[in-house]
Scaffold this active site. Structure first.
Site, short mmCIF file in Angstrom:
data_model
loop_
_atom_site.label_atom_id
_atom_site.label_comp_id
_atom_site.label_asym_id
_atom_site.label_seq_id
_atom_site.Cartn_x
_atom_site.Cartn_y
_atom_site.Cartn_z
N ASN A 1 0.87 -1.18 0.00
CA ASN A 1 0.00 0.00 0.00
C ASN A 1 0.90 1.22 0.00
O ASN A 1 1.47 1.57 1.03
CB ASN A 1 -0.90 -0.02 1.26
CG ASN A 1 -1.75 1.24 1.37
OD1 ASN A 1 -1.80 2.05 0.44
ND2 ASN A 1 -2.41 1.40 2.50
N SER B 1 3.32 -1.47 10.61
CA SER B 1 4.77 -1.39 10.88
C SER B 1 5.50 -2.71 10.64
O SER B 1 6.43 -3.05 11.36
CB SER B 1 5.02 -0.90 12.32
OG SER B 1 4.51 0.41 12.48
N GLY C 1 2.09 2.96 10.88
CA GLY C 1 2.98 4.11 10.68
C GLY C 1 3.59 4.65 11.96
O GLY C 1 4.15 5.74 11.98
N GLU D 1 -7.13 4.78 7.81
CA GLU D 1 -6.91 6.21 7.49
C GLU D 1 -8.15 6.79 6.81
O GLU D 1 -8.47 7.96 6.98
CB GLU D 1 -5.66 6.36 6.62
CG GLU D 1 -4.38 6.14 7.44
CD GLU D 1 -3.19 5.62 6.66
OE1 GLU D 1 -3.20 5.66 5.42
OE2 GLU D 1 -2.23 5.15 7.32
N LYS E 1 0.10 4.21 -0.27
CA LYS E 1 -0.59 5.39 0.27
C LYS E 1 -0.38 6.59 -0.68
O LYS E 1 -0.32 6.37 -1.88
CB LYS E 1 -0.11 5.65 1.70
CG LYS E 1 -0.25 4.39 2.59
CD LYS E 1 -0.12 4.64 4.05
CE LYS E 1 -0.31 3.32 4.80
NZ LYS E 1 -0.32 3.46 6.23
N GLU F 1 -5.40 -4.67 10.79
CA GLU F 1 -4.45 -3.56 10.96
C GLU F 1 -4.80 -2.79 12.23
O GLU F 1 -5.66 -1.89 12.19
CB GLU F 1 -4.53 -2.62 9.75
CG GLU F 1 -4.10 -3.25 8.45
CD GLU F 1 -3.54 -2.22 7.48
OE1 GLU F 1 -2.41 -2.41 7.03
OE2 GLU F 1 -4.22 -1.22 7.20
N HIS G 1 -9.75 1.16 4.88
CA HIS G 1 -8.48 1.40 5.58
C HIS G 1 -8.73 2.36 6.74
O HIS G 1 -9.53 3.28 6.64
CB HIS G 1 -7.45 1.98 4.61
CG HIS G 1 -6.06 1.97 5.18
ND1 HIS G 1 -5.64 2.90 6.11
CD2 HIS G 1 -5.01 1.12 4.99
CE1 HIS G 1 -4.39 2.62 6.46
NE2 HIS G 1 -3.99 1.55 5.79
P1 13P Z 1 2.84 0.87 7.82
O1 13P Z 1 3.40 -0.43 7.32
O2 13P Z 1 3.54 2.07 7.26
O3 13P Z 1 2.69 0.88 9.30
O4 13P Z 1 1.35 0.95 7.22
C1 13P Z 1 0.51 -0.13 7.37
C2 13P Z 1 -0.70 0.12 6.55
O5 13P Z 1 -1.49 1.00 6.86
C3 13P Z 1 -0.88 -0.67 5.34
O6 13P Z 1 -2.15 -0.47 4.80
#
Ligand code: 13P
Length: 274
Positions: A9, A213, A174, A98, A11, A168, A96
């Site tokens: 991903n 992470s 993150g 976010e 992002k 997640e 997601h």
């Molecule tokens: P990180 O691996 O940067 O923590 O992000 C995880 C994530 O949100 C994948 O969709």
């Protein structure tokens, strides 16, 4: 037997130039894993065309980071599932954290987006997970079951069982904080049990991946449980070495370190399936 899957991903990161450089390195390094594991790359919408061309016939799939809950029409800024399917996407991230937190996507909204992805013939990757506060109050599974239930009530358990669930934990995304292997295995087991209760066989057939992470240094221990069918990788998917080392941890195969310069970064060539 569930086939493991590794999903990148990206992002809201990348540029035409950096995507090309990253993919050329990544495709070479991922070559040893392509048969043992499904791999998908989810770039931002404007780069779908570019990434689709670079992936070529490598067998690595294209994915998107979201899809509209509407079919078409006056929905400025949205992208429909049928458009994504037309662009060659096979997977679409849905719900997601976010999106849930910053863009107020409710469980109902997420379920409607999930339905559009299924209707367009793609595989949704349904993201679920709890906040730190919810975990501390022992609400992890209750929150996840509520998120799953919204989708089941809309499209049915069979659609969910044919999709991918990404666990997640919001507090691990993150942040550099990772859920412990025990927490991951326990939560995946809980999700599987819930699906199995909804329909016999659904728990066994659904791929459940972990995200939050994941890095080269912690991937092997996070993937050690048979409950974990792969990873949804954010930050570490922006580095070819990190992402391929995570693939290595998932499959036990070694990344192909010998092919750093093939094809040359400037060539723009996709690597053909061997
Ligand atoms: P990180 O691996 O940067 O923590 O992000 C995880 C994530 O949100 C994948 O969709």
């Amino acid at each position: 037997m569930r086939k493991p899957i590794l999903i990148a991903n990206w992002k809201m990161n990348g540029s035409l130039h950096s995507n090309q450089a990253l993919l050329v390195r990544m495709l070479a390094k991922l070559r040893p894993f392509r048969k043992a594991v499904d791999i998908a790359i989810c770039p931002p919408f404007p780069y779908l065309f570019q990434v689709r061309d670079l992936l070529g016939y490598t067998g690595i799939a294209l994915g998107a980071q979201n899809a509209s809950s509407a079919v078409s029409g006056a929905h400025t800024g949205e992208v429909s599932a049928t458009m994504l399917e037309e662009m060659g996407c096979r997977y679409v991230l849905v719900g997601h954290s976010e999106r849930r937190a910053s863009y107020y996507e409710s469980d109902t909204d997420v379920a409607a987006r999930f339905r559009q992805v299924v209707s367009a013939g793609m595989t949704p990757v349904l993201c679920v997970g709890e906040t730190l506060e919810e975990r501390e109050q022992n609400e992890t599974l209750a929150v996840i079951e509520r998120q799953l239930r919204a989708v089941i009530d809309t499209t049915g358990i069979s659609s969910l069982a044919g999709s991918i669930v990404a666990y997640e934990p919001v507090w691990a995304i993150g942040t550099g904080k990772t859920a412990s292997p025990g927490q991951v295995a326990e939560t995946h087991r809980g999700i599987r049990g819930f699906l199995e209760n909804c329909q016999r066989g659904a728990g066994d057939s659904t791929r459940i991946v972990y995200g939050g992470s994941v890095k080269a240094v912690n991937a092997a221990e996070l993937f050690q449980s048979e409950e974990v069918d792969g990873g949804l990788i954010g930050g570490a998917s922006l580095q070819a070495e990190e992402f391929s080392a995570i693939g290595s941890a998932l499959t036990g195969a070694k990344p192909d370190g010998s092919s750093d310069s093939f094809p040359p970064e400037s060539s723009g060539l996709a690597i053909p399936d061997s």
